[in-house]
Design a protein around this motif. Structure first.
Motif, PDB file in Angstrom:
ATOM      1  N   ALA A  39       0.832  -1.203   0.000  1.00 53.75           N
ATOM      2  CA  ALA A  39       0.000   0.000   0.000  1.00 53.75           C
ATOM      3  C   ALA A  39       0.872   1.261   0.000  1.00 53.75           C
ATOM      4  N   LEU A  40       1.990   1.207   0.725  1.00 53.77           N
ATOM      5  CA  LEU A  40       2.911   2.343   0.751  1.00 53.77           C
ATOM      6  C   LEU A  40       3.516   2.565  -0.631  1.00 53.77           C
ATOM      7  N   GLU A  41       3.920   1.492  -1.277  1.00 53.46           N
ATOM      8  CA  GLU A  41       4.480   1.617  -2.627  1.00 53.46           C
ATOM      9  C   GLU A  41       3.451   2.212  -3.580  1.00 53.46           C
ATOM     10  N   ALA A  42       2.196   1.794  -3.410  1.00 55.38           N
ATOM     11  CA  ALA A  42       1.125   2.303  -4.275  1.00 55.38           C
ATOM     12  C   ALA A  42       0.896   3.798  -4.064  1.00 55.38           C
ATOM     13  N   ARG A  43       1.205   4.308  -2.871  1.00 56.56           N
ATOM     14  CA  ARG A  43       1.021   5.737  -2.596  1.00 56.56           C
ATOM     15  C   ARG A  43       1.872   6.585  -3.535  1.00 56.56           C
ATOM     16  N   PHE A  44       3.014   6.072  -3.962  1.00 52.54           N
ATOM     17  CA  PHE A  44       3.887   6.831  -4.848  1.00 52.54           C
ATOM     18  C   PHE A  44       3.309   6.975  -6.249  1.00 52.54           C
ATOM     19  N   GLU A  45       2.273   6.199  -6.557  1.00 50.89           N
ATOM     20  CA  GLU A  45       1.587   6.358  -7.843  1.00 50.89           C
ATOM     21  C   GLU A  45       0.639   7.554  -7.826  1.00 50.89           C
ATOM     22  N   ASP A  46       0.344   8.047  -6.609  1.00 50.72           N
ATOM     23  CA  ASP A  46      -0.492   9.233  -6.470  1.00 50.72           C
ATOM     24  C   ASP A  46       0.366  10.471  -6.738  1.00 50.72           C
ATOM     25  N   ARG A  47      -0.069  11.299  -7.671  1.00 53.03           N
ATOM     26  CA  ARG A  47       0.745  12.434  -8.086  1.00 53.03           C
ATOM     27  C   ARG A  47       1.038  13.387  -6.940  1.00 53.03           C
ATOM     28  N   ASP A  48       0.033  13.660  -6.104  1.00 54.40           N
ATOM     29  CA  ASP A  48       0.229  14.593  -4.990  1.00 54.40           C
ATOM     30  C   ASP A  48       1.233  14.057  -3.980  1.00 54.40           C
ATOM     31  N   PHE A  49       1.104  12.769  -3.663  1.00 54.90           N
ATOM     32  CA  PHE A  49       2.028  12.165  -2.695  1.00 54.90           C
ATOM     33  C   PHE A  49       3.447  12.187  -3.239  1.00 54.90           C
ATOM     34  N   ALA A  50       3.628  11.770  -4.496  1.00 51.47           N
ATOM     35  CA  ALA A  50       4.962  11.746  -5.099  1.00 51.47           C
ATOM     36  C   ALA A  50       5.544  13.148  -5.164  1.00 51.47           C
ATOM     37  N   SER A  51       4.695  14.132  -5.484  1.00 52.89           N
ATOM     38  CA  SER A  51       5.163  15.513  -5.556  1.00 52.89           C
ATOM     39  C   SER A  51       5.623  16.013  -4.189  1.00 52.89           C
ATOM     40  N   THR A  52       4.851  15.670  -3.145  1.00 52.64           N
ATOM     41  CA  THR A  52       5.229  16.082  -1.789  1.00 52.64           C
ATOM     42  C   THR A  52       6.537  15.418  -1.375  1.00 52.64           C
ATOM     43  N   PHE A  53       6.677  14.153  -1.703  1.00 52.86           N
ATOM     44  CA  PHE A  53       7.907  13.423  -1.391  1.00 52.86           C
ATOM     45  C   PHE A  53       9.107  14.104  -2.037  1.00 52.86           C
ATOM     46  N   LEU A  54       8.977  14.483  -3.303  1.00 58.79           N
ATOM     47  CA  LEU A  54      10.074  15.149  -4.006  1.00 58.79           C
ATOM     48  C   LEU A  54      10.378  16.506  -3.399  1.00 58.79           C
ATOM     49  N   ARG A  55       9.349  17.209  -2.938  1.00 60.74           N
ATOM     50  CA  ARG A  55       9.571  18.506  -2.299  1.00 60.74           C
ATOM     51  C   ARG A  55      10.314  18.336  -0.975  1.00 60.74           C
ATOM     52  N   VAL A  56       9.967  17.282  -0.228  1.00 68.95           N
ATOM     53  CA  VAL A  56      10.668  17.012   1.022  1.00 68.95           C
ATOM     54  C   VAL A  56      12.134  16.696   0.743  1.00 68.95           C
ATOM     55  N   ILE A  57      12.383  15.885  -0.274  1.00 65.35           N
ATOM     56  CA  ILE A  57      13.765  15.580  -0.665  1.00 65.35           C
ATOM     57  C   ILE A  57      14.506  16.868  -0.995  1.00 65.35           C
ATOM     58  N   ASP A  70       3.915  21.700   6.802  1.00 73.38           N
ATOM     59  CA  ASP A  70       4.166  22.348   5.511  1.00 73.38           C
ATOM     60  C   ASP A  70       4.199  21.315   4.396  1.00 73.38           C
ATOM     61  N   TYR A  71       4.619  20.101   4.755  1.00 73.79           N
ATOM     62  CA  TYR A  71       4.699  18.999   3.798  1.00 73.79           C
ATOM     63  C   TYR A  71       4.082  17.772   4.462  1.00 73.79           C
ATOM     64  N   GLY A  72       2.863  17.446   4.076  1.00 71.57           N
ATOM     65  CA  GLY A  72       2.158  16.325   4.685  1.00 71.57           C
ATOM     66  C   GLY A  72       2.314  15.055   3.870  1.00 71.57           C
ATOM     67  N   LEU A  73       2.957  14.062   4.462  1.00 68.24           N
ATOM     68  CA  LEU A  73       3.153  12.761   3.811  1.00 68.24           C
ATOM     69  C   LEU A  73       2.133  11.792   4.400  1.00 68.24           C
ATOM     70  N   LEU A  74       1.040  11.588   3.676  1.00 65.05           N
ATOM     71  CA  LEU A  74      -0.073  10.788   4.168  1.00 65.05           C
ATOM     72  C   LEU A  74       0.207   9.303   3.964  1.00 65.05           C
ATOM     73  N   MET A  75       0.388   8.591   5.057  1.00 67.92           N
ATOM     74  CA  MET A  75       0.631   7.159   5.003  1.00 67.92           C
ATOM     75  C   MET A  75      -0.666   6.417   4.639  1.00 67.92           C
ATOM     76  N   PRO A  76      -0.565   5.236   4.048  1.00 67.71           N
ATOM     77  CA  PRO A  76      -1.767   4.506   3.614  1.00 67.71           C
ATOM     78  C   PRO A  76      -2.583   3.979   4.786  1.00 67.71           C
ATOM     79  N   GLU A  77      -3.863   3.776   4.544  1.00 64.40           N
ATOM     80  CA  GLU A  77      -4.719   3.136   5.535  1.00 64.40           C
ATOM     81  C   GLU A  77      -4.382   1.651   5.555  1.00 64.40           C
ATOM     82  N   ILE A  78      -4.073   1.154   6.735  1.00 64.67           N
ATOM     83  CA  ILE A  78      -3.647  -0.242   6.858  1.00 64.67           C
ATOM     84  C   ILE A  78      -4.373  -0.907   8.022  1.00 64.67           C
ATOM     85  N   GLU A  79      -4.263  -2.214   8.076  1.00 64.84           N
ATOM     86  CA  GLU A  79      -4.825  -2.976   9.188  1.00 64.84           C
ATOM     87  C   GLU A  79      -3.692  -3.408  10.101  1.00 64.84           C
TER      88      GLU A  79
END
Length: 336
Positions: free
Chosen positions: A34-52, A152-161
């Motif tokens: 699920a975490l790997e799939a989050r990187f397919e989301d454009r907003d999440f990937a963009s935020t990750f790159l901004r944090v980097i 300022d940079y929210g990295l939303l982790m996936p919903e998990i069990e």
């Protein structure tokens, strides 16, 4: 003090115990997917790159913080970042309001971990970041939480069990946090071009340090290096081998270039053949012996020795002999 539980499961049900363990692993794997799939989301990937980008640009350090199990993950994340080239330090939220907020400078960036996003202990750190304009990146699973809204940079982790059957103990969620921390550290490591040489500087001791030692650090040089000219006699070669005590000697030409090797084994075969010890060693040497460069990893040199079944390896730089390396020196240094 004894620990009591509300329900005891009999040990007789071994199959159930194994099944429970496998379920935990399955949920952990699902969380990572699920975490790997989050990187397919454009907003999440963009935020990750901004944090980097922010971390790469700051002149100070990454201040990593979290409470409870997230705090334990934050400590590990801090260690991984630091050891891979990104200066980082852990800030315990309980100490933040008692003077440790002073460790945060305008040159830093704060990375906050909170699965729920509502840990009250994080409040003073959030307020401090807002007051002094410190960039705040946050990892949380709750988009409407206090931490998520303040970041300022929210990295939303996936919903998990969670693997915990009561859905209370952080299990799958901390696995996901840990994996994300590793992904962040490795991305930064590759951005910085962090090399094996850099790794060795940060890990000089222990097994890891030994695996990153270069040949130049262990090889014999100068007078400790056995060496004779190709026109030297067998007797001279034997004396040189005995002096250096490495089980052999390099044979070089007049320009100091390695052209052969003469070992204890070669000497025994020569003596068995009843050769005259005044004859030139060049007639009996092993021509073009295996050699390595001084900047080669010692672990690679050891691999070559095992592969070729030899104990002595010569070190050359642009063909010129610069050192000799014995297997015992490698093993003594902890290279494996």
């Amino acid at each position: 003090m004894s620990t009591s539980v509300s329900k005891v499961v009999p040990f007789g049900s071994g199959g159930r115990i194994v099944q429970s363990a496998c379920r935990s692993l399955s949920l952990a794997a699902a969380g990572l997917a699920a975490l790997e799939a989050r990187f397919e989301d454009r907003d999440f990937a963009s935020t990750f790159l901004r944090v980097i980008g922010v971390i790469m640009q700051v002149r100070g350090r990454v201040i990593v913080t979290g409470i409870g199990k997230s705090g334990i993950v934050a400590r590990k994340m801090t260690a991984t970042l630091t050891s891979t080239g990104t200066p980082a330090i852990f800030l315990h939220p309980a100490d933040a309001g008692h003077g440790d907020l002073g460790m945060i400078t305008p040159d830093d960036v704060v990375l906050m971990l909170s699965h729920s996003g509502e840990s009250t202990e994080l409040g003073p750190i959030i307020q401090y970041c807002k007051r002094f304009g410190i960039p705040l990146a946050a990892m949380t699973a709750q988009p409407q939480s206090t931490v998520a809204q303040a970041a300022d940079y929210g990295l939303l982790m996936p919903e998990i069990e969670e693997a915990c059957p009561n859905a209370l103990a952080p299990t799958t969620s901390t696995t996901v946090q840990m994996a994300f921390g590793d992904a962040l550290a490795i991305a930064l490591m590759e951005m910085r071009g962090f090399s094996a040489d850099d790794f060795h500087k940060f890990h000089p001791n222990g097994r890891l340090g030994a695996q990153l030692v270069k040949v130049a650090e262990l090889m014999a040089t100068g007078d400790e290096m056995p060496m004779v000219r190709e026109d030297a006699s067998l007797l001279d070669a034997t004396i040189e081998m005995t002096r250096a005590r490495l089980g052999g000697t390099a044979v070089v030409d007049r320009n100091g270039r390695l052209i052969g090797a003469f070992t204890d084994g070669d000497l025994r075969r020569t003596v068995t053949g009843k050769q005259n010890l005044t004859e030139a060693v060049g007639r009996f040497m092993t021509k073009m012996p295996l050699a390595v460069a001084p900047d080669e990893l010692a672990s690679e040199a050891l691999r070559l020795m095992h592969e070729r079944n030899i104990m002595l390896l010569f070190v050359c730089e642009q063909g010129a002999l610069v050192g000799a390396l014995h297997m015992h020196d490698l093993l003594h240094a902890g290279v494996a």
